[in-house]
Scaffold this active site. Structure first.
Site, mmCIF file in Angstrom:
data_model
loop_
_atom_site.group_PDB
_atom_site.id
_atom_site.type_symbol
_atom_site.label_atom_id
_atom_site.label_comp_id
_atom_site.label_asym_id
_atom_site.label_seq_id
_atom_site.Cartn_x
_atom_site.Cartn_y
_atom_site.Cartn_z
ATOM 1 N N ARG A 16 -1.337 -1.051 -0.771
ATOM 2 C CA ARG A 16 0.076 -0.797 -0.414
ATOM 3 C C ARG A 16 0.120 0.259 0.696
ATOM 4 N NH1 ARG A 16 1.246 2.892 -5.721
ATOM 5 N NH2 ARG A 16 0.868 4.878 -4.672
ATOM 6 N N ASP A 37 -9.247 -1.034 -3.178
ATOM 7 C CA ASP A 37 -8.262 -0.173 -3.858
ATOM 8 C C ASP A 37 -8.603 -0.115 -5.335
ATOM 9 O OD1 ASP A 37 -5.635 1.078 -4.693
ATOM 10 O OD2 ASP A 37 -5.064 0.535 -2.648
ATOM 11 N N ASP A 58 -12.963 2.623 -6.357
ATOM 12 C CA ASP A 58 -12.463 3.979 -6.569
ATOM 13 C C ASP A 58 -13.281 4.859 -5.630
ATOM 14 O OD1 ASP A 58 -12.105 6.595 -7.319
ATOM 15 O OD2 ASP A 58 -12.077 6.174 -9.476
ATOM 16 N N VAL A 59 -12.624 5.449 -4.629
ATOM 17 C CA VAL A 59 -13.370 6.112 -3.552
ATOM 18 C C VAL A 59 -14.155 7.340 -4.024
ATOM 19 C CG1 VAL A 59 -11.894 5.268 -1.690
ATOM 20 C CG2 VAL A 59 -11.330 7.454 -2.814
ATOM 21 N N ASN A 85 -8.615 5.465 4.074
ATOM 22 C CA ASN A 85 -7.164 5.665 3.993
ATOM 23 C C ASN A 85 -6.705 6.144 2.623
ATOM 24 O OD1 ASN A 85 -4.163 4.956 4.574
ATOM 25 N ND2 ASN A 85 -4.712 3.668 2.818
ATOM 26 N N TYR A 148 -3.755 19.444 -1.428
ATOM 27 C CA TYR A 148 -3.717 18.326 -0.476
ATOM 28 C C TYR A 148 -4.074 18.809 0.934
ATOM 29 C CZ TYR A 148 -1.545 14.322 1.992
ATOM 30 O OH TYR A 148 -1.292 13.233 2.795
ATOM 31 N N LYS A 152 -7.171 17.738 3.445
ATOM 32 C CA LYS A 152 -6.909 17.096 4.741
ATOM 33 C C LYS A 152 -7.530 17.903 5.877
ATOM 34 C CE LYS A 152 -4.725 13.466 3.168
ATOM 35 N NZ LYS A 152 -5.300 12.120 3.294
ATOM 36 N N THR A 183 6.417 5.716 2.716
ATOM 37 C CA THR A 183 5.622 4.963 1.730
ATOM 38 C C THR A 183 5.917 5.555 0.351
ATOM 39 O OG1 THR A 183 3.749 6.478 1.738
ATOM 40 C CG2 THR A 183 3.723 4.732 3.409
HETATM 41 P P1 NAD Z 1 0.401 5.273 -0.967
HETATM 42 O O1 NAD Z 1 0.440 6.124 -2.180
HETATM 43 O O2 NAD Z 1 1.378 4.180 -0.819
HETATM 44 O O3 NAD Z 1 -1.054 4.636 -0.753
HETATM 45 C C1 NAD Z 1 -2.231 5.237 -1.180
HETATM 46 C C2 NAD Z 1 -3.197 4.152 -1.611
HETATM 47 O O4 NAD Z 1 -4.435 4.775 -2.009
HETATM 48 C C3 NAD Z 1 -2.692 3.363 -2.844
HETATM 49 O O5 NAD Z 1 -2.848 1.984 -2.639
HETATM 50 C C4 NAD Z 1 -3.560 3.876 -3.962
HETATM 51 O O6 NAD Z 1 -3.774 2.953 -5.013
HETATM 52 C C5 NAD Z 1 -4.849 4.184 -3.217
HETATM 53 N N1 NAD Z 1 -5.707 5.102 -3.969
HETATM 54 C C6 NAD Z 1 -5.362 6.220 -4.646
HETATM 55 N N2 NAD Z 1 -6.434 6.741 -5.267
HETATM 56 C C7 NAD Z 1 -7.484 5.924 -4.976
HETATM 57 C C8 NAD Z 1 -8.865 5.927 -5.310
HETATM 58 N N3 NAD Z 1 -9.394 6.879 -6.108
HETATM 59 N N4 NAD Z 1 -9.647 4.950 -4.803
HETATM 60 C C9 NAD Z 1 -9.133 3.991 -4.017
HETATM 61 N N5 NAD Z 1 -7.842 3.912 -3.689
HETATM 62 C C10 NAD Z 1 -7.024 4.878 -4.159
HETATM 63 O O7 NAD Z 1 0.557 6.314 0.248
HETATM 64 P P2 NAD Z 1 0.301 6.171 1.825
HETATM 65 O O8 NAD Z 1 1.325 6.987 2.498
HETATM 66 O O9 NAD Z 1 0.129 4.776 2.255
HETATM 67 O O10 NAD Z 1 -1.091 6.965 1.951
HETATM 68 C C11 NAD Z 1 -2.167 6.514 2.749
HETATM 69 C C12 NAD Z 1 -2.888 7.712 3.340
HETATM 70 O O11 NAD Z 1 -2.028 8.370 4.279
HETATM 71 C C13 NAD Z 1 -3.296 8.785 2.322
HETATM 72 O O12 NAD Z 1 -4.584 9.284 2.642
HETATM 73 C C14 NAD Z 1 -2.260 9.870 2.531
HETATM 74 O O13 NAD Z 1 -2.737 11.138 2.136
HETATM 75 C C15 NAD Z 1 -2.036 9.758 4.028
HETATM 76 N N6 NAD Z 1 -0.782 10.352 4.511
HETATM 77 C C16 NAD Z 1 0.430 9.889 4.063
HETATM 78 C C17 NAD Z 1 1.591 10.474 4.558
HETATM 79 C C18 NAD Z 1 2.962 10.017 4.137
HETATM 80 O O14 NAD Z 1 3.950 10.685 4.465
HETATM 81 N N7 NAD Z 1 3.118 8.886 3.466
HETATM 82 C C19 NAD Z 1 1.510 11.525 5.492
HETATM 83 C C20 NAD Z 1 0.255 11.958 5.905
HETATM 84 C C21 NAD Z 1 -0.902 11.363 5.424
#
Ligand code: NAD
Length: 256
Positions: A16, A37, A58-59, A85, A148, A152, A183
């Site tokens: 997602r 995922d 699971d990463v 990601n 967090y 990062k 998201t």
């Molecule tokens: P999201 O929560 O929709 O997606 C995160 C995805 O990572 C999910 O599909 C989840 O199941 C998966 N995930 C979580 N733990 C996991 C694990 N242990 N192993 C494998 N998969 C795992 O959020 P997003 O916004 O799409 O996040 C994607 C990336 O972008 C992340 O690294 C997040 O930190 C980064 N990010 C997001 C934002 C924001 O505002 N949405 C801003 C900066 C950075």
């Protein structure tokens, strides 16, 4: 001609959000995509729709990484790109953060990125790419997201070191640093059956209208386009760098 014709790219957290949009865009640009995922149902459904490969990964688990790489190479014969990601976010003041919460965030965001580079890089073809997902909070502070932000920042360190260590194989390693992206992570109401995502969305819209110079939250498709740039030949002379995508948030504060 797609920008990624003939390439195989593994995207973590691809069930997602931003990872899903990356998987969709990369596939549309001709890549074979490994959707990885822990959300198996969503990930499998997406892979089926895209004619891609789903792997449970699971990463934070070394064995999962090894199995994912083996499965990808068995299916496609080679691996040419990785997008680290997957990530999680927890809100807490540093002085209130329990150690196990801090370590959970480290395990997914930081250890996950490290294990991804360590396991996948040796299996990548020369000239491949790695894109790590950092954040706006990798380059500045933000109250209430200490664990967090720490992970990062660490991802940028891993990005720079990996770029140096892998350059002799022409493997390029860069990082995307998204600001607020629409998201489930930034709008958890999307996942809460009792919440109204529209209402939460309106509250966030109002917040970002004030905070972000471009006046809006970002879209996951916009981050996917940056990840595509860093994965494709368009960025052939770019490595070791963070790329902020935040609607101007980091540019400074406006007093007007
Ligand atoms: P999201 O929560 O929709 O997606 C995160 C995805 O990572 C999910 O599909 C989840 O199941 C998966 N995930 C979580 N733990 C996991 C694990 N242990 N192993 C494998 N998969 C795992 O959020 P997003 O916004 O799409 O996040 C994607 C990336 O972008 C992340 O690294 C997040 O930190 C980064 N990010 C997001 C934002 C924001 O505002 N949405 C801003 C900066 C950075």
């Amino acid at each position: 001609m797609g920008k990624l014709d003939g390439r195989v790219v593994l995207v973590t957290g691809a069930a997602r959000g931003q990872g899903e949009q990356e998987a969709r865009l990369f596939r549309a640009e001709g890549a074979d995509v490994v959707v990885a995922d822990v959300l198996d149902d969503q990930g499998r459904a997406l892979a089926e729709e895209l004619d891609a490969l789903y792997v449970h990964l699971d990463v934070g688990e070394e064995d999962d990484w090894r199995a994912a790489v083996d499965t990808a190479r068995e299916r496609y014969g080679h691996l040419d790109g990785l997008v680290n990601n997957a990530g999680i976010l927890r809100f807490n003041a540093l002085v209130d953060t329990p150690l196990d919460e801090f370590m959970r965030v480290v395990r997914v965001n930081q250890v996950g990125c490290f294990l991804g580079i360590r396991t996948v890089a040796p299996a990548l073809e020369d000239g491949a790419t790695i894109v790590n997902t950092a954040s706006y909070t990798a380059v500045t502070g933000m109250a209430a997201v200490g664990a967090y932000a720490a992970t990062k920042h660490a991802i940028l360190g891993l990005t720079r070191v990996a770029a140096l260590e892998l350059a002799h194989r022409r493997i390029r390693v860069n990082a995307v640093c998204p600001g607020a992206i629409d998201t489930a992570m930034s709008n958890p109401a999307r996942l809460d059956p009792d919440a109204d995502p529209e209402e939460m969305g309106r509250a966030l819209e109002e917040l970002y209208r004030k905070l972000v110079p471009l006046g809006r939250v970002g879209r996951p498709e916009e981050v996917a386009r940056l990840a595509l740039f860093l994965t494709a030949e368009d960025s052939s002379y770019v490595t070791g760098q963070p790329f902020v995508i935040d609607g101007g948030w980091l540019a400074g504060v406006s007093i007007l």
